[in-house]
Design a protein around this motif. Sequence first.
Motif, short mmCIF file in Angstrom:
data_model
loop_
_atom_site.label_atom_id
_atom_site.label_comp_id
_atom_site.label_asym_id
_atom_site.label_seq_id
_atom_site.Cartn_x
_atom_site.Cartn_y
_atom_site.Cartn_z
N GLU A 1 0.83 -1.21 0.00
CA GLU A 1 0.00 0.00 0.00
C GLU A 1 0.87 1.26 0.00
OE1 GLU A 1 -2.79 -0.33 3.25
OE2 GLU A 1 -3.59 -2.22 2.51
N GLU B 1 4.65 -0.33 4.26
CA GLU B 1 3.33 -0.54 4.84
C GLU B 1 2.54 -1.38 3.85
OE1 GLU B 1 3.14 3.51 7.55
OE2 GLU B 1 2.30 3.57 5.52
N ASN C 1 -0.05 -4.07 4.00
CA ASN C 1 -1.49 -4.34 3.90
C ASN C 1 -2.16 -4.02 5.23
OD1 ASN C 1 -4.08 -6.03 3.94
ND2 ASN C 1 -3.39 -6.35 1.84
N SER C 2 -3.22 -3.22 5.20
CA SER C 2 -3.92 -2.82 6.42
C SER C 2 -5.38 -3.26 6.41
CB SER C 2 -3.83 -1.30 6.61
OG SER C 2 -4.41 -0.63 5.50
N PRO D 1 -4.08 -1.93 11.77
CA PRO D 1 -2.90 -1.10 11.51
C PRO D 1 -1.71 -1.96 11.10
CG PRO D 1 -3.33 -1.26 13.87
CD PRO D 1 -4.52 -1.86 13.18
N TYR D 2 -0.84 -1.38 10.28
CA TYR D 2 0.36 -2.10 9.88
C TYR D 2 1.13 -2.52 11.13
CZ TYR D 2 -0.75 0.64 5.68
OH TYR D 2 -1.39 1.25 4.62
N LYS D 3 1.63 -3.74 11.13
CA LYS D 3 2.37 -4.24 12.30
C LYS D 3 3.54 -5.07 11.81
CE LYS D 3 2.87 -4.67 16.72
NZ LYS D 3 4.28 -4.31 16.46
N GLY E 1 -2.62 -5.59 10.62
CA GLY E 1 -2.14 -5.72 9.25
C GLY E 1 -0.66 -6.02 9.24
N THR F 1 -2.47 3.44 12.95
CA THR F 1 -1.95 3.54 11.58
C THR F 1 -0.87 2.52 11.32
OG1 THR F 1 -2.39 5.92 11.63
CG2 THR F 1 -0.94 5.11 9.87
N ASP F 2 0.24 2.63 12.04
CA ASP F 2 1.40 1.76 11.82
C ASP F 2 2.13 1.62 13.14
OD1 ASP F 2 3.67 0.41 11.02
OD2 ASP F 2 4.15 1.76 9.36
#
Length: 446
Positions: free
Chosen positions: A57, A82, A84-85, A89-91, A124, A161-162
């Motif tokens: 993304e 980043e 895929n969410s 959230p992105y992890k 994500g 978010t991330d």
Amino acid sequence: MLHERLEPIYDEVIHRNQGETEFHQAVREVLESVGPVLAKHPEYAENKIIERICEPERQITFRIPWEDDNGEVHINRGFRVEFNSALGPYKGGLRFHPSVYQGIVKFLGFEQVFKNALTGLPIGGGKGGADFDPKGRSDSEIMRFCQSFMTELHRHLGEYTDVPAGDIGVGGREVGYLFGQYKRITNRYESGVLTGKNLPFGGARVRTEATGYGCAFFVDEMLRARGTSFSGKRAVVSGSGNVAIYTMEKVHQLGGVVVACSDSSGYIHDPNGIDVELVRQLKEVERERISAYTERRPGAKYLEGQRVWEVPCEVAMPSATQNEINGRDAETLVANGCVAVGEGANMPTTPEGVRAFRSAGIAFGPGKAANAGGVATSALEMQQNASRDSWSFEFTEKRLQEIMRDVHARCHDTAEQYGMPGDYVAGANIAGFTRVADAMLELGLI
């Protein structure tokens, strides 16, 4: 082999991501499993879910200027992919190592998408890092580097978010420096924006042990599914860092005997069982090579430059780095009586090695399933931060074991559902993929 409908998709991935060989390998490994899914779910092809999953993304690349203790200026390169969410959230972790480049980060981020999906938790997938080598650097140099890194990265982060964590070269010390700079810039004590924190400022108990413990729990479930257990089995663990140490500790607690471990220079063989506390002292406190083990353990041998996979064992647990078990290593392990393999590292087995294990009927736990314990416990840390709570070691370890049991069940049951009983590679890839794909369909074309 790839399904004929997937060949052009894979060719396009190579064309769009030239030179990123680790990413190509990770994508192909997933695509080889999902052919049967397309027949069952034509809506995935109609909505180009596979093409969308293979494209991050967002990809962020940035400059990191910093000054060493002698006043010399250095310039490193930082990354955050980043990926895929759809699920949250992105992890995913941050890796500080000279080998880090876009292809490594994308391979790790791609794997993270499916790994996180397998946990069943709302997270994500993403990954990041820098081509900075923390070895030999002072605390003040590492602090200045982390502060410069976060000065740029902070604008892309947030607990909704991330949410980065640690990885190779990034432990509690580095996460502390990163979080301190984030807090300073944003003026927010947003604990949930970074995981892998130390306990005094919002860290979770068991996070240090989580990847190693989780891998051992997963292998134990694979063995139990075949009517056996760790009890009395010899195990070989590659590496001697965080993942390897806590893998060995939990294998011993589950009744196994780890007889060998390694570092980049060679391996030690201790037929009576590795003294995990001695390894921890050597590697985490004294920062010694693994060869020093034999000076304090009379019955052990050190073999310089040799491959740890030549040691006969029933369980192999690669816990160092990607592509460390090749086809020949896998054949050696099979010939020596190995019955189970659990990947504590990310993609530590080459495609040839994976084929050798699968064709021999070995219980093979791929990294996206077997080493999901680290990110699962990071998600538990996020839960505690969100509720301003702190859980006991015992409670957190119990939750980790429950999650790894569920990850195993998802892989095991999905493989059976698609007519491939006992194939954990197919089960993990399909279960992770379908969970993400279904969420993407629900969210529309974004």
